[in-house]
Design an enzyme around this catalytic site. Structure first.
Site, PDB file in Angstrom:
ATOM      1  N   ASP A 295       0.849  -1.192   0.000  1.00 50.79           N
ATOM      2  CA  ASP A 295       0.000   0.000   0.000  1.00 50.79           C
ATOM      3  C   ASP A 295       0.893   1.253   0.000  1.00 50.79           C
ATOM      4  O   ASP A 295       1.876   1.310   0.735  1.00 50.79           O
ATOM      5  CB  ASP A 295      -0.892  -0.027   1.258  1.00 50.79           C
ATOM      6  N   ILE A 296       0.554   2.212  -0.858  1.00 48.86           N
ATOM      7  CA  ILE A 296       1.333   3.463  -0.903  1.00 48.86           C
ATOM      8  C   ILE A 296       0.994   4.290   0.344  1.00 48.86           C
ATOM      9  O   ILE A 296      -0.187   4.488   0.666  1.00 48.86           O
ATOM     10  CB  ILE A 296       1.036   4.271  -2.178  1.00 48.86           C
ATOM     11  N   GLU A 338      -4.738   2.434  -4.051  1.00 50.23           N
ATOM     12  CA  GLU A 338      -3.269   2.469  -4.014  1.00 50.23           C
ATOM     13  C   GLU A 338      -2.699   1.140  -3.509  1.00 50.23           C
ATOM     14  O   GLU A 338      -1.636   1.078  -2.947  1.00 50.23           O
ATOM     15  CB  GLU A 338      -2.803   3.642  -3.140  1.00 50.23           C
TER      16      GLU A 338
END
Ligand code: MG
Length: 428
Positions: A295-296, A338
């Site tokens: 996950d960003i 994301e």
């Protein structure tokens, strides 16, 4: 690496040359357009370079291009004639050219462009011809080779099925005679369809039986097409080409449904389809695999601060970093927003940790630039390693580990330990 194919366009009209250069520049496979405005230049090019296809106008300022066409055919270069001369079709078709197209309007140019693209694709397309008559096989082969197709053949159904199974090159279309001893074309079609679907392999039955019941049952049992004898080369060519184009469309549709539009990575749906096959194989071999959820970090802040365009750019760059730092055997997908997911097949726990830690570092080092804006961002990773029955359970554990990674300050990899049910951080 795919071979770069050189395509020679010979025409004294710069507009025509420009049109085909544009067409070739849009090709997805590697192609290098070369052009010649005179007969003299074209002859020199084919004598000194390896040319994969020629498209030629016969009427050039310095000569009629018949000598060029002859030399190209002798050199086995697939040759398409696109010309304003109307009445030479028959004499040129005898020369084994791919096609003779008369320049009439824009549609003839578009048609020539389609033929050109097909010939390029046919370098990697194989046809299996099945017929108990040797003469018939030779006739098919000659006509199909004109289209630049690779041809394999067999004189019986049993061997044809073996060829389909064993051939190192993928066979795209089977052309089978109806009347054959032991197993006929209709029965062969039924056998082929037990294993190969219509969207993957095309079947054309050829027969002199002009009987609607036979034709209908062949088509119902899985033949894509039925060609009546006697046929001429042009009829065979257009039917084969249409069937290959349909296969391409099936393939493109499948690709689109498997891909995420923004990043071109696989999507969640494809991930679960493909991982099911991988887990089925794992059950047999008792192997462990790894699943990483990525996950960003603070992605919402990137979007809110710089706008969605920069957010999209950050997503694309993250996708590229992940893609270019994984092995071909790894399954990578964008799960939405994301979030990305990776299935690492064929690696130990240590290797899996190293691979994902490398991804984390590569994203941390990356700088996204757009105009005056430069941004840096990081990713958090939850990793699960072990022997499981399906992806779902592993994803849940990897998600839990990802949650801990976020909670403990982000920009780190956390491993879920399936023995102690504990999480441990592995980033420095
Ligand atoms: Mg026969």
């Amino acid at each position: 690496m795919k071979t770069v194919r050189k395509v020679l366009i010979v025409d004294d009209s710069e507009d025509i040359v420009e049109y085909f250069v544009q067409v070739l520049n849009r090709c997805t496979s590697p192609v290098e357009p070369i052009f010649a405005l005179t007969h003299k230049d074209a002859i020199e090019i084919i004598n000194n370079q390896t040319i994969s296809v020629i498209l030629v106008e016969l009427l050039l300022h310095d000569a009629c291009a018949k000598r060029l066409v002859n030399s190209a055919v002798v050199k086995n270069i697939p040759t398409i004639v696109l010309t304003s001369i109307q009445d030479k079709k028959e004499s040129f078709q005898k020369l084994n050219i791919v096609e003779y197209i008369v320049k009439e309007n824009r549609s003839s140019l578009e048609y020539a462009a389609d033929v050109l693209k097909r010939v390029l694709k046919n370098y990697d397309t194989t046809v299996l011809v099945v017929d108990d008559s040797k003469i018939a096989i030779e006739k098919y082969s000659k006509a199909l080779k004109k289209l630049n197709l690779n041809v394999v053949s067999s004189n019986n159904a049993k061997e044809a099925l073996e060829l389909l199974q064993d051939s190192t090159t993928k066979i795209s279309i089977v052309i089978t005679d109806y009347n054959m001893p032991n197993v006929n074309g209709y029965e062969l079609t039924i056998k082929i369809r037990e294993k190969y679907k219509k969207d993957n392999l095309s079947i054309m039955i050829v027969s002199s039986m002009d009987c609607s019941d036979t034709i209908v049952s062949c088509l119902k049992m899985g033949a894509n097409d039925y060609l009546l004898k006697p046929y001429n080369d042009e009829m065979l060519a257009v039917r084969v080409t249409n069937n290959l184009e349909l296969l391409d469309l099936f393939h493109q549709t499948k690709e689109i449904s498997h891909r995420d539009f923004l990043t071109s990575l696989f999507n969640r749906r494809y991930f679960f389809e493909a991982s099911t096959d991988i887990f089925n194989n794992i059950q047999k071999s008792d192997k462990a695999v790894a699943i990483a959820m990525i996950d960003i970090d603070h992605f919402k802040t990137i979007n809110d601060t710089y706008g969605h365009d920069i957010g999209d750019l950050a997503l694309k760059e993250a996708a590229n970093i992940l893609k270019h730092n994984l092995r071909t055997s790894d399954l990578l997908a964008r799960f939405g927003g994301e979030e990305f997911c990776i299935l690492l097949d064929r690696s130990s726990q240590e290797q899996s940790k190293e691979i994902v830690e490398n991804l984390r570092q590569k994203v941390e080092e990356n700088v996204v630039k757009s105009g005056d804006i430069t941004i840096k961002y990081t990713i958090s990773i939850g990793l699960c390693y072990g022997k499981y029955k399906n992806a779902e359970e592993m994803i849940k554990h990897a998600d839990d580990a990802l949650y801990i990674a976020k909670h403990n300050g982000r920009n780190r990899v956390v491993l879920f330990d399936d023995i102690t049910n504990a999480h441990c951080s592995i980033s420095k």
